[in-house]
Enzyme design. Sequence first.
Site, mmCIF file in Angstrom:
data_model
loop_
_atom_site.group_PDB
_atom_site.id
_atom_site.type_symbol
_atom_site.label_atom_id
_atom_site.label_comp_id
_atom_site.label_asym_id
_atom_site.label_seq_id
_atom_site.Cartn_x
_atom_site.Cartn_y
_atom_site.Cartn_z
ATOM 1 N N GLU A 181 -0.814 9.143 5.647
ATOM 2 C CA GLU A 181 0.294 9.908 5.049
ATOM 3 C C GLU A 181 -0.151 10.522 3.716
ATOM 4 O O GLU A 181 0.087 11.700 3.435
ATOM 5 C CB GLU A 181 1.514 8.995 4.793
ATOM 6 C CG GLU A 181 2.200 8.477 6.033
ATOM 7 C CD GLU A 181 1.604 7.167 6.546
ATOM 8 O OE1 GLU A 181 0.442 6.826 6.189
ATOM 9 O OE2 GLU A 181 2.297 6.483 7.322
ATOM 10 N N HIS A 234 32.464 0.023 -2.778
ATOM 11 C CA HIS A 234 33.275 0.931 -1.956
ATOM 12 C C HIS A 234 32.623 1.197 -0.614
ATOM 13 O O HIS A 234 32.940 2.187 0.049
ATOM 14 C CB HIS A 234 33.529 2.233 -2.721
ATOM 15 C CG HIS A 234 34.353 1.985 -3.943
ATOM 16 N ND1 HIS A 234 35.734 1.975 -3.925
ATOM 17 C CD2 HIS A 234 34.003 1.646 -5.208
ATOM 18 C CE1 HIS A 234 36.182 1.675 -5.128
ATOM 19 N NE2 HIS A 234 35.147 1.474 -5.930
ATOM 20 N N GLU A 291 7.253 -7.378 2.870
ATOM 21 C CA GLU A 291 5.844 -7.250 3.261
ATOM 22 C C GLU A 291 5.096 -8.539 2.894
ATOM 23 O O GLU A 291 4.105 -8.894 3.533
ATOM 24 C CB GLU A 291 5.195 -6.028 2.597
ATOM 25 C CG GLU A 291 3.916 -5.579 3.281
ATOM 26 C CD GLU A 291 3.429 -4.200 2.862
ATOM 27 O OE1 GLU A 291 3.597 -3.224 3.618
ATOM 28 O OE2 GLU A 291 2.864 -4.082 1.758
ATOM 29 N N LYS A 329 0.048 1.743 13.043
ATOM 30 C CA LYS A 329 -0.912 2.769 12.587
ATOM 31 C C LYS A 329 -1.888 3.096 13.719
ATOM 32 O O LYS A 329 -2.196 4.258 13.987
ATOM 33 C CB LYS A 329 -1.720 2.260 11.395
ATOM 34 C CG LYS A 329 -0.944 2.096 10.117
ATOM 35 C CD LYS A 329 -1.921 1.702 8.999
ATOM 36 C CE LYS A 329 -1.216 1.193 7.773
ATOM 37 N NZ LYS A 329 -2.113 0.674 6.754
ATOM 38 N N GLY A 352 -1.102 -3.916 -2.982
ATOM 39 C CA GLY A 352 -0.394 -2.645 -3.182
ATOM 40 C C GLY A 352 0.996 -2.852 -3.759
ATOM 41 O O GLY A 352 1.420 -2.155 -4.687
ATOM 42 N N ARG A 353 1.722 -3.831 -3.224
ATOM 43 C CA ARG A 353 3.108 -4.030 -3.675
ATOM 44 C C ARG A 353 3.186 -4.746 -5.020
ATOM 45 O O ARG A 353 4.278 -5.008 -5.519
ATOM 46 C CB ARG A 353 3.890 -4.778 -2.590
ATOM 47 C CG ARG A 353 3.240 -6.070 -2.117
ATOM 48 C CD ARG A 353 3.862 -6.551 -0.814
ATOM 49 N NE ARG A 353 3.206 -7.740 -0.274
ATOM 50 C CZ ARG A 353 2.164 -7.727 0.546
ATOM 51 N NH1 ARG A 353 1.624 -6.569 0.899
ATOM 52 N NH2 ARG A 353 1.651 -8.842 1.018
ATOM 53 N N LYS A 389 -4.543 2.842 -2.857
ATOM 54 C CA LYS A 389 -5.512 1.774 -3.064
ATOM 55 C C LYS A 389 -6.750 2.004 -2.191
ATOM 56 O O LYS A 389 -7.873 1.960 -2.655
ATOM 57 C CB LYS A 389 -4.851 0.428 -2.733
ATOM 58 C CG LYS A 389 -5.744 -0.762 -2.902
ATOM 59 C CD LYS A 389 -4.985 -2.061 -2.669
ATOM 60 C CE LYS A 389 -5.971 -3.219 -2.596
ATOM 61 N NZ LYS A 389 -5.347 -4.512 -2.380
HETATM 62 O O1 F6P Z 1 -2.264 2.405 -1.469
HETATM 63 P P1 F6P Z 1 -2.609 2.615 -0.045
HETATM 64 O O2 F6P Z 1 -3.960 2.059 0.315
HETATM 65 O O3 F6P Z 1 -2.510 4.074 0.326
HETATM 66 O O4 F6P Z 1 -1.580 1.812 0.839
HETATM 67 C C1 F6P Z 1 -0.231 2.097 0.805
HETATM 68 C C2 F6P Z 1 0.594 0.993 1.407
HETATM 69 O O5 F6P Z 1 0.229 0.788 2.749
HETATM 70 C C3 F6P Z 1 0.276 -0.590 3.066
HETATM 71 O O6 F6P Z 1 -1.008 -1.052 3.217
HETATM 72 C C4 F6P Z 1 1.053 -0.818 4.307
HETATM 73 O O7 F6P Z 1 0.655 0.036 5.292
HETATM 74 C C5 F6P Z 1 0.946 -1.221 1.861
HETATM 75 O O8 F6P Z 1 0.643 -2.552 1.715
HETATM 76 C C6 F6P Z 1 0.448 -0.362 0.761
HETATM 77 O O9 F6P Z 1 1.200 -0.524 -0.400
#
Ligand code: F6P
Length: 556
Positions: free
Chosen positions: A220, A393, A362, A517, A276-277, A214
């Site tokens: 990452e 199990h 979240e 972060k 995002g979620r 987003k």
């Molecule tokens: O889509 P992006 O901006 O890379 O964010 C990834 C995820 O990181 C977050 O902001 C949490 O760090 C989530 O809410 C989001 O889904």
Amino acid sequence: MNPASRTELSQRPQWTALADHRAALGEVSLRQLFADDPRRGERYTLQVGDLHIDYSKQLVTDETLTLLRELAEATGVAGLRDAMYRGERINTTENRAVLHTALRAPRGAVIEDGGPGGPNVVPEVHEVLDRMAGFAEKVRSGEWTGATGRPLRTIVNIGIGGSDLGPAMAYEVLRSFSDRDLTVRFVSNVDGADLYESVRDLDPAETLFIVASKTFTTIETVTNAEAARRWLLDGLGAGPEAVARHFVALSTNAEKVAEFGIDPANMFEFWDWVGGRYSYDSAIGLSLMVAIGPERFREMLDGFHLVDEHFRTAPPEANVPLLLGLLGIWYGNFHGAQSHVVLPYSHYLSRFAAYLQQLDMESNGKRVQRDGVPVAWQTGPVVWGTPGTNGQHAYYQLLHQGTKLIPADFIGFARPVDALPPGLAGQHDLLMANFFAQTQALAFGRTAEEVRAEGVPEELVPHRTFPGDRPTTTILADELTPSVLGQLVALYEHKVFVQGAVWGIDSFDQWGVELGKVLAKEVEPLLTAKEGERSTDSLDSSTAALVARYRELRGR
Ligand SMILES: O=P(O)(O)OC[C@H]1O[C@](O)(CO)[C@@H](O)[C@@H]1O
């Protein structure tokens, strides 16, 4: 909401009425409730779309449900819901609208960002869906080729959080609908092993990377995307012009996408009013759309929309997301339950609980109210789960005989997916027999007298006794289709909404992920700096010693 006029949730008469009711019910027994009302198993059911909901095995009476609905009314759940659907900026800490419902609205709908008078977002949503469909069809047909002219056979989605969990879960759920010789993989972890293991058997000439972010600033994702670009160009022995054939981006941030080197023509947009979620039904679902085709994707959106409309219009007594949200409040706030387990009896839903963890935790893992005042009540539960038979199990022992109350959702289907060959489809009855038996055992247990009557030696009777009264909701549908998946996800989205509204928190921000972060950025140079170049004096003694140990182990 004006803080001055706010009544504290736990002081509301509706709240105290529930607390009194809970005390009066005492150790209510499901055996008794079923004996008192022979029709309970039919009466305590609801239907939404294809989903049959049985909540008869919940520790509730008619009075409980009435009191819970009164709490929802008093806390303004319906008003906040309507404000969300109207496009008002109910995500107050980020001053944003919350319009995931617009992602699945029909073409002609009018939904205005910011509320009435704001720009209608629906035409843009459909414009992007149409572009996605055009691209997906080109990849599926082989018309879209890589830099060497070969069709693309593997799609690697690089993203994390909502830009990974949603599409990864949904691809897993609907993989039997994937009707082309295409596979999708998902890379999220900044541990280089994730990308390495995902691409090492791939041919770069046939690989498409979808970079899903987003913000397009998530460390990452950007790190993995850069490594993927190097892998591609090295593998092809090509220059940067090859990127355009092998990389597309899903983002709200065109500037950062261009900076990364992806042609904005290969970017599929979404908007800041999608959390995002809550985003895998936006451009973030492109990998899924390529796998199952645009038509199936649209069926999924229709499933979402069906439940959106139900949540918006169904009366409180028949409103399933409202009911599920309130049941969670009943256990979390009035029984002290700390967690909620989701148990799908479908292998395809193996990642569903992981997806719900982000959606729920979240959203509702918050400790202050909208106006910043700390809550004095429990908020979101720990959400967990794996496919049910595997859980049987592993951890069901604790569900049946442990000391903790863990409400459970059981999700199952009358029929196996069409793709299963008859021999394997034949196992479905056994799967579902386990499903029904488990909800029965959890609800009604086995008394000491019943155990004795089976001839069990007296010293084993306490061990073989099951207390029962472990609450479950059953969600049963005919078949796991794209539409049913959309219905299920929307159901949980709105359940989470209901709970956040009652608790008075902002379910749509996620400030809690920021501190880690920031600190990671500060720590990284301490791990990599040359000896004596950086001081760890500002760190606490634990972190400083761990950094020193790490450096020593790495020979730095
Ligand atoms: O889509 P992006 O901006 O890379 O964010 C990834 C995820 O990181 C977050 O902001 C949490 O760090 C989530 O809410 C989001 O889904």
